[in-house]
Structure formats: C-alpha cells, structure tokens
Design an enzyme around this catalytic site. Structure first.
Site, short mmCIF file in Angstrom:
data_model
loop_
_atom_site.label_atom_id
_atom_site.label_comp_id
_atom_site.label_asym_id
_atom_site.label_seq_id
_atom_site.Cartn_x
_atom_site.Cartn_y
_atom_site.Cartn_z
N LEU A 1 54.79 45.14 27.11
CA LEU A 1 54.64 43.82 26.49
C LEU A 1 53.34 43.75 25.71
O LEU A 1 52.33 44.34 26.11
CB LEU A 1 54.59 42.74 27.56
CG LEU A 1 55.87 42.46 28.34
CD1 LEU A 1 55.61 41.50 29.48
CD2 LEU A 1 56.92 41.88 27.41
N GLU B 1 57.20 32.58 33.01
CA GLU B 1 57.35 33.03 34.40
C GLU B 1 56.13 33.85 34.80
O GLU B 1 55.42 34.37 33.94
CB GLU B 1 58.62 33.88 34.54
CG GLU B 1 58.54 35.19 33.77
CD GLU B 1 59.90 35.85 33.57
OE1 GLU B 1 60.70 35.34 32.75
OE2 GLU B 1 60.15 36.86 34.23
N LYS C 1 53.71 36.80 35.74
CA LYS C 1 53.67 38.24 35.50
C LYS C 1 53.24 38.89 36.81
O LYS C 1 52.09 38.78 37.22
CB LYS C 1 52.70 38.59 34.37
CG LYS C 1 52.70 40.06 34.05
CD LYS C 1 51.95 40.31 32.75
CE LYS C 1 52.10 41.74 32.27
NZ LYS C 1 51.64 42.75 33.20
N ASP D 1 52.10 41.52 39.49
CA ASP D 1 51.28 42.72 39.41
C ASP D 1 51.80 43.75 40.41
O ASP D 1 51.24 43.95 41.48
CB ASP D 1 49.82 42.35 39.72
CG ASP D 1 48.86 43.40 39.21
OD1 ASP D 1 49.32 44.35 38.56
OD2 ASP D 1 47.66 43.28 39.49
N ARG E 1 59.51 53.24 36.01
CA ARG E 1 59.42 53.12 34.56
C ARG E 1 59.10 54.47 33.91
O ARG E 1 59.64 54.80 32.88
CB ARG E 1 58.32 52.11 34.22
CG ARG E 1 58.10 51.95 32.76
CD ARG E 1 57.13 50.81 32.48
NE ARG E 1 57.11 50.53 31.08
CZ ARG E 1 56.42 51.23 30.20
NH1 ARG E 1 55.70 52.25 30.59
NH2 ARG E 1 56.45 50.93 28.92
N TYR F 1 63.87 40.35 36.75
CA TYR F 1 63.53 39.49 35.61
C TYR F 1 64.04 40.00 34.27
O TYR F 1 63.81 39.39 33.24
CB TYR F 1 62.02 39.25 35.54
CG TYR F 1 61.17 40.51 35.52
CD1 TYR F 1 61.27 41.42 34.48
CD2 TYR F 1 60.28 40.78 36.55
CE1 TYR F 1 60.51 42.56 34.46
CE2 TYR F 1 59.50 41.92 36.54
CZ TYR F 1 59.62 42.81 35.49
OH TYR F 1 58.86 43.95 35.49
N LYS G 1 47.60 36.90 29.63
CA LYS G 1 46.83 37.38 30.78
C LYS G 1 45.86 36.33 31.32
O LYS G 1 45.30 35.55 30.56
CB LYS G 1 46.02 38.63 30.38
CG LYS G 1 46.87 39.82 29.99
CD LYS G 1 47.68 40.30 31.18
CE LYS G 1 48.19 41.70 31.02
NZ LYS G 1 47.22 42.75 31.04
N CYS H 1 23.79 65.53 20.73
CA CYS H 1 24.94 65.61 21.62
C CYS H 1 24.47 66.16 22.97
O CYS H 1 23.82 67.20 23.02
CB CYS H 1 26.01 66.51 21.01
SG CYS H 1 27.36 66.88 22.16
N CYS I 1 26.40 69.90 23.33
CA CYS I 1 26.12 71.08 22.51
C CYS I 1 24.77 71.00 21.80
O CYS I 1 24.34 71.96 21.17
CB CYS I 1 27.24 71.30 21.48
SG CYS I 1 27.25 70.10 20.16
N CYS J 1 28.87 63.33 17.46
CA CYS J 1 28.32 64.67 17.49
C CYS J 1 28.81 65.41 16.25
O CYS J 1 29.99 65.34 15.92
CB CYS J 1 28.79 65.37 18.76
SG CYS J 1 28.71 67.16 18.67
N CYS K 1 31.26 72.37 19.40
CA CYS K 1 30.98 71.52 20.57
C CYS K 1 32.08 71.68 21.62
O CYS K 1 33.22 71.30 21.39
CB CYS K 1 30.86 70.07 20.13
SG CYS K 1 30.55 68.99 21.55
S1 IVH Z 1 59.53 41.48 31.14
C1 IVH Z 1 61.03 43.62 27.66
N1 IVH Z 1 58.71 39.94 33.07
O1 IVH Z 1 54.66 43.78 32.93
C2 IVH Z 1 60.34 42.90 28.71
N2 IVH Z 1 57.65 42.06 32.81
O2 IVH Z 1 53.08 44.56 30.65
C3 IVH Z 1 60.12 43.72 29.89
N3 IVH Z 1 55.95 42.55 34.49
O3 IVH Z 1 56.31 46.81 32.34
C4 IVH Z 1 59.19 43.17 30.84
N4 IVH Z 1 56.15 40.68 35.62
O4 IVH Z 1 56.23 45.93 34.75
C5 IVH Z 1 58.54 41.11 32.44
N5 IVH Z 1 58.11 38.50 34.78
C6 IVH Z 1 57.95 39.66 34.15
C7 IVH Z 1 57.02 40.62 34.59
C8 IVH Z 1 56.89 41.81 33.87
C9 IVH Z 1 55.53 41.84 35.54
C10 IVH Z 1 55.43 43.86 34.10
C11 IVH Z 1 56.46 44.91 33.82
C12 IVH Z 1 56.16 45.44 32.45
C13 IVH Z 1 54.76 45.01 32.27
C14 IVH Z 1 54.42 44.85 30.81
#
Ligand code: IVH
Length: 713
Positions: free
Chosen positions: A101, A134, A136, A138, A157, A246, A334, A428, A431, A452, A458
């Site tokens: 993303l 929604e 994100k 982690d 992935r 998702y 973010k 440098c 080197c 450098c 080098c």
């Molecule tokens: S959508 C095409 N939804 O964020 C869209 N991703 O930075 C595919 N992630 O690789 C991702 N929560 O691992 C989507 N609610 C959410 C998410 C999410 C976490 C992660 C996902 C992705 C990464 C991208």
C-alpha cells in the site's frame, strides 16, 4: 425410548474404555463441539464454556488422537499438527500478486488521495464516492485458498509474487475455518488478511519463553511471524494466533460489488473480520475515523499502525488499477511514530553502493514502541549540522513501522559541558579516497550527499554493489547473503558479479575447497551451487535493477524493460546514448520512455560511458541468459505492442486512466512523439505534439476513434 438405543460415548466416557469405533464417534463429536465453541468464542463473542472447559475438550481430543493415530482426521482442527517438513517450507505462487500500500502521513495526503481518485474517475464534486476505513493491523499478511469451500493452501506474502507454504501451520489457527459455509461461497477464492497476536497473549508467551530460557520476542508482530514460521506445527498450534480477513486474490465469483459487501460475505462464511470497518462518504469522514481510532488504539488489545482506506465500489477499484505494486484505490494512513530518549555513543560512517557516506548513530540500546533500537540514521552531513548532534548527547529517537529509526533532535539540557560539534570527515573511512559533495549542474547547489570518489578501488562500494546484485529483488541468490559477500570479497573469490557464476568451477580446481572451510560444509556448498545455477536465467527487469545504476530502482528498471523488451535492445540503447550525449536522438529516445526522465538517462549514460562497467556487464552476460520482458496480465488487443501518445484534454476518461487502460491492453505509452509512435490520441486543445505527429506522418486519432479502436476496452 432413547434409553433403548445403544448409548454412544459422551464427554464422561473414560478414554481407556473406548474401542476404535467408539473412538471415531467420539472424535467426530469433539470436532463438532470444538468448532462450535470456536465460533461462539471468536465470531460471536459469546462463549458458553470457560477456557478451562474448552482446554479439557481439546485435551480429550488430543488424547484420543494419540491413542488411535490411524483414525482419519480430515477437517479436524489439529490436522497436520506435528507434521514436520524436512526441507523447510515449499513455495506457493500467488495466482494474483499480493500488493503493498502507498502511505499517507499528513491529513493533506488523505484529502489528496480522495481528490486524486475523483480526478482519475472524472467524478464531479457532487457525485458520491464511498471509501471504507479500517484498522491497519500490525501483523503478517497471508493468502488462504479455499476450493469448494475447503481450505486447501495458505501462503505468506513473500515477495508478493511467491510466498511460503504455511498451510499446515495456518490450519492450527483456531479462528481460521477449514470450511467456509454459505450458498454464495465461490468455487475458488484466495482470502487475504492479517495474522496477529493479541497483547495479552504476547505477554503470556514472552513470560513462558523467559521461564523456559527461550527467545524473547521484541513485539507481537515478530512473535506472530516466528510462531507461523515454525517447521513443527505443534509449536504454532500452541501459540494463540489470530486472524482478520480484509481482502482477496483470485476468485471465481464475487459475492458483492463493494469492498464492504465482500467483507460482510466473509463474515457470513465464518471468517473473522474487523468490526471497526466503516464506510465513509468524504475525506473529512476518513479523518474523523482516523482520529477516533487513534484514541481507541491503546484499548484494542492488538497492535495497529494506522488506518487503511479503500474505494468501496469494486468497479471503481478495477478502473483505478495499480501503480507499481500498490493499488491506486487504497492507501495506508500511518499513525505518528513512537519516540524515546537515549544517549548517542558514537557516529559511524557507512559507505553505500554509490559511494554515499551515511552517518549512523550508535546508541545506548533503548526500547521504542516495543523494539530495541541501538542504531538510527542521521541522514547526512547537513542534518547533523542542522540538529547540532554531538557524540555524548542525549537524543530523541523515533521509529515508525518498518522504517529505520531516526534521530529527531537533541535534548540540549542534557549536553555534557565538554562536548564539541561533530566534524564530518572528507575522506572515505574504508578506502581513504577523497569524499566530495558534487554540485548540481543546473542550480550550482552542493548535493546533500558526500560521496567517496574511490569508485572501483573502494572495497566498500564494490561489496555494497555485490550485495545489491544478489539481493531479493535483484538476482535473489539464496545462500549468498551479505555476510558471505563480505567474506568472498575479502578472500578475493568474488570481486565482480560475473565471479559468482564462475565460483563453482574455480572451487573445483582449488586446493582450498569451500566445503572444507569453517562455516560451510558439503551440504551448504551444494545448496549454494544449486541456487546460483538457478539464477543463470533472469528476467530483463531484474537484470537491469541488479546492475545498481544510480536512480534506477525497481520501477524504473521495469519501465526500461517494458519499453526496450530485450537485453540486446537495452544494451544498444544505452550504448548509443552514452556515446551520443545529451543532444543525440538516442538520448531523446530513452528520455521519451514513459516513467523515464533526464536524471535516469544521465545516470544510464554515465554508467555505460565507463568502459569497465560495459566490460563487467559483458562478462556477466557470458554466464547468464536474460529473458525478454513479458508484460503481465495484458489482454491482447489491436494496440498490443503499439506505441501511443496522449495529448490535449480528454473527455471520456482522465489522462491517467487512459494511460492505464492502454497499458492493460499491451500498448506502450510514450511522453513525446517520435518516428516510433504508432498513434497520437489528440483531445481538445492539443498543441505541439499534434504538430509533431503531423510533421512525422504519425496516425492521429480522436478520443472517440481511439475508444472504437480498442473496443471500449
Ligand atoms: S489491504 C491491496 N487492509 O498492510 C490491498 N492491508 O502496507 C492489500 N495490512 O501487505 C492490503 N491491515 O499486510 C489491507 N486492513 C488492512 C490491513 C492491511 C494490515 C497490511 C498488509 C499489507 C500491508 C501494506
């Protein structure tokens, strides 16, 4: 009358008294019972029994399973548990690539996202544009394939195109159903989502690890990743991993025509989805959601690092398509980075692939947002001066997601009395060559980066170039990582890329065989030969990227490969540009390639203007075969392979959409008109490009004629 019937086993029947037949019946009962409680617990948040009672059920199940290992265990939650894969994880190719993303940090990035989508789709200000928001999560993303409702495979992935086969482990996750239920479950669907670990479970796991004297995990995400990538599925099964669905990859049918609709279908089918997903109607709505979630963040019980926004209508998503490897229809907003203060022990200067000297802060280790940090970037000389960072200072460091931690500022009150300003070296550290700041030809301003001038002499630059060459998105040579490159460079075995491919032959004749060397062994050496051999064929874009030319990243390498097609064409084009210089036709041809600008052409010409680079590439080509570029997912059409140029104002579609559409149909979209242009599509108020087309006799189409040619496609 029930009393008349032969009574089957129940939860009270002692296991010892079960014969094989009764055991099978009891196992089936337990499977159904466990699945019911899983659903009550995870999907309905309404458990009917205590955790202890639940554990008793699982325990009983495992006990019977142990006594009767021959019983067929299809569809059981612990199926495959204990299956140990000797050769590690196999690979699975994603039928549809797993995307990443784009990021938004500031509010304006979000309003700009919404505006960009509107522009692309040519939506008027009064037309509705629903966007979902929604959390994100982690964790780590996963793709789970269901065929005829049954879970068949699960893959990480990986690099987006290919991931690791973690099916056995994913099947041990309680929240992930082995079967999807519903009348509208497609025959085939790759369900995508995030595997994660809750805060309480993470802490309990680390306590247990500490007691057992085992590895302590830095944060929930590392713990989740470590738990999933276990060769012994019993370990994964013992970790309470969780899941949110998702997104999706390949699917034989869509259950809905909106993002929110598909997620609702996921929920009906028994998949866990995040209850906080919301459909918003404006950028302001998205920002409200972001702020609310930020406030709720610490109470969620799991780590999130931002909000993901997605255009709700799937037909819009299709039209918007992708840029590079990220969808144009989604963005990650973010949360701000987390910070901590610590003491700067020293400043180390690292030398990169292009000679750039990068200052790295060596810190007193400190935990920032759950991760121990002992290095942070200081960016460059000017940044050190601007922030007046000195050795011995107390500094604020911050970390956001996966990015390298940074030194934000100095806490001046804590500065030692004897501190002295930091002086950036002009040689440098590796080197000893002069390190200089080039000045920009046009502006006369000094480049922020000191480099450098050692070039080929080098060792630091040479090593970094080699590391880049073998890295994952370049040649991807497994078993030849950074440490091995350091080692082989220092002992003279690998000085240039071509040496990698002659290593095995030279080793066979050497007195000091690699397999006898400390840190190696017959098996690991065999593996290394195999992974090198596997890379004797390489796609053109990877080849170009691997050369490590300045300003030529993955996307640029792809743009070049797409436009030029073969290694021969690439070599001829860059050689001609290097020779002809800025005023040559060859230079302009490269500059004309969509996505390529003068900076890149300058860098290509500089690289191929150096005889030793040309020679190194020539050497390399004696050992590797470069595959011509194969366009991805292109629909054959009357314009496949044609070069087109858009000019003037378009009406039916926006310029970016017209471009994306042409590329989907296999056309090359160029920025300016030349002899090689097949069609110029002229909208209203077309100017000099139209004149040029007429001058060169290139076919000019109106927008309608173009749409007719491609069949509205
Ligand atoms: S959508 C095409 N939804 O964020 C869209 N991703 O930075 C595919 N992630 O690789 C991702 N929560 O691992 C989507 N609610 C959410 C998410 C999410 C976490 C992660 C996902 C992705 C990464 C991208």
């Amino acid at each position: 009358m029930a009393g008349k019937k032969k009574k089957g086993p129940d939860a009270e029947t002692p296991i010892e008294s079960l014969d094989a037949n009764a055991a099978r019946v009891e196992l089936a009962r337990l499977v159904a019972e466990i699945a019911r409680h899983d659903a009550l617990y995870y999907q309905q948040d309404a458990p009917e029994i205590s955790d202890a009672e639940y554990d008793k059920l699982r325990h009983r199940f495992e006990e019977i399973e142990r006594r009767y290992p021959q019983l067929p265990l299809s569809d059981l939650p612990t199926q495959h548990v204990g299956a140990l894969s000797a050769e590690g994880f196999g690979k699975i190719r994603h039928a549809v690539p797993m995307l990443s993303l784009g990021n938004a940090f500031a509010d304006e990035d979000v309003t700009e996202f919404e505006a960009r989508v509107r522009r692309f789709l040519t939506l008027g200000p009064d037309e509705a544009l629903a966007i979902t928001a929604e959390p994100k999560i982690d964790g780590l993303s996963i793709s789970i394939r269901y065929e005829n409702g049954a879970l068949v495979t699960a893959a990480t992935r990986g690099d987006g195109a290919e991931g690791e086969n973690v099916t056995a482990n994913v099947k041990t996750i309680r929240e992930i159903p082995h079967r999807l239920v519903g009348t509208d479950v497609p025959d085939v669907i790759d369900v995508r989502g995030e595997i994660y670990l809750g805060h309480a479970d993470f802490e309990a796991l680390n306590r247990a690890q500490a007691e057992a004297g085992a590895k302590i995990f830095a944060n929930p995400r590392n713990a989740a990743a470590g738990s999933l990538r276990q060769l012994d599925s019993r370990i994964t099964a013992s970790r309470p991993l969780r899941f949110f669905a998702y997104a999706w990859g390949e699917t034989s049918a869509m259950p809905a025509d909106t993002q929110a609709g598909v997620v609702a279908a996921f929920k009906r089918w028994g998949l866990p989805v995040n209850a906080r997903m919301m459909v918003c109607e404006s950028a302001a709505g998205l920002l409200d959601y972001y702020r609310d979630l930020g406030e709720a963040r610490s109470k969620l019980g799991y780590d999130i690092d931002g909000v993901v926004y997605k255009v709700n209508r799937l037909d819009y998503q299709t039209r918007l398509g992708l840029v590079s490897r990220a969808p144009r229809w989604a963005i990650a907003h973010k949360f701000p980075a987390e910070q901590a203060t610590t003491v700067l022990r020293s400043i180390e200067i690292q030398v990169g692939r292009t000679g750039a000297l990068t200052p790295v802060a060596k810190l007193e280790p400190v935990t920032v947002g759950g991760v121990v940090v002992s290095n942070a970037t200081l960016h460059n000389e000017d940044e050190i001066r601007r922030k007046d960072v000195r050795v011995g200072d107390t500094v604020v460091v911050q970390r956001a997601g996966d990015v390298i931690p940074q030194v934000v500022r100095v806490v001046e009150e804590k500065r030692p009395v004897d501190s002295v300003p930091y002086v950036f070296r002009d040689t440098c550290p590796v080197c000893g060559s002069h390190a200089v700041r080039e000045s920009d030809e046009a502006t006369g301003e000094a480049d922020v980066v000191r480099r450098c001038t050692g070039g080929l002499v080098c060792p630091a630059q040479a090593k970094e170039r080699l590391k880049h060459f073998v890295s994952r998105n370049a040649f991807d040579i497994e078993g030849l990582g950074e440490e091995k490159i350091e080692l082989f460079y220092d002992d003279g075995r690998i000085m240039r890329p071509a040496d990698i491919f002659t290593l095995q032959a030279r080793d066979a004749e050497s007195l000091k065989r690699l397999k006898d060397q400390k840190g190696f062994g017959a098996k690991s050496v065999e593996k290394l030969w195999a992974s090198i051999a596997a890379r004797r064929r390489v796609p053109l874009d990877r080849f170009i990227y691997a050369l490590g030319i300045r300003h030529v990243g993955e996307t640029t390498a792809k743009d070049l490969a797409r436009a030029l097609g073969t290694i021969e064409a690439f070599q001829a084009a860059v050689a001609a540009a290097a020779e002809g210089g800025r005023d040559s036709e060859a230079y302009r041809e490269l500059d004309n390639i969509e996505g390529i600008g003068l900076t890149v052409v300058d860098a290509l010409a500089a690289f191929f203007g150096e005889p030793h680079n040309v020679e190194a590439v020539g050497e390399l080509l004696k050992h590797v075969t470069v595959e011509p570029y194969v366009p991805v997912a292109v629909t054959a059409s009357p314009v496949t392979g044609r070069t087109v140029v858009f000019t003037g104002t378009l009406v039916a579609t926006s310029r970016p959409e017209a471009k994306a559409q042409a590329e989907r149909l296999g056309a090359k979209v160029a920025g300016s008109v030349s002899k090689k242009t097949d069609y110029v599509i002229a909208g209203a108020d077309a100017g000099s490009k139209l004149d040029k087309a007429r001058e060169l006799g290139v076919t000019v189409l109106t927008e309608d004629e173009w749409q007719a040619l491609i069949g509205g496609g």
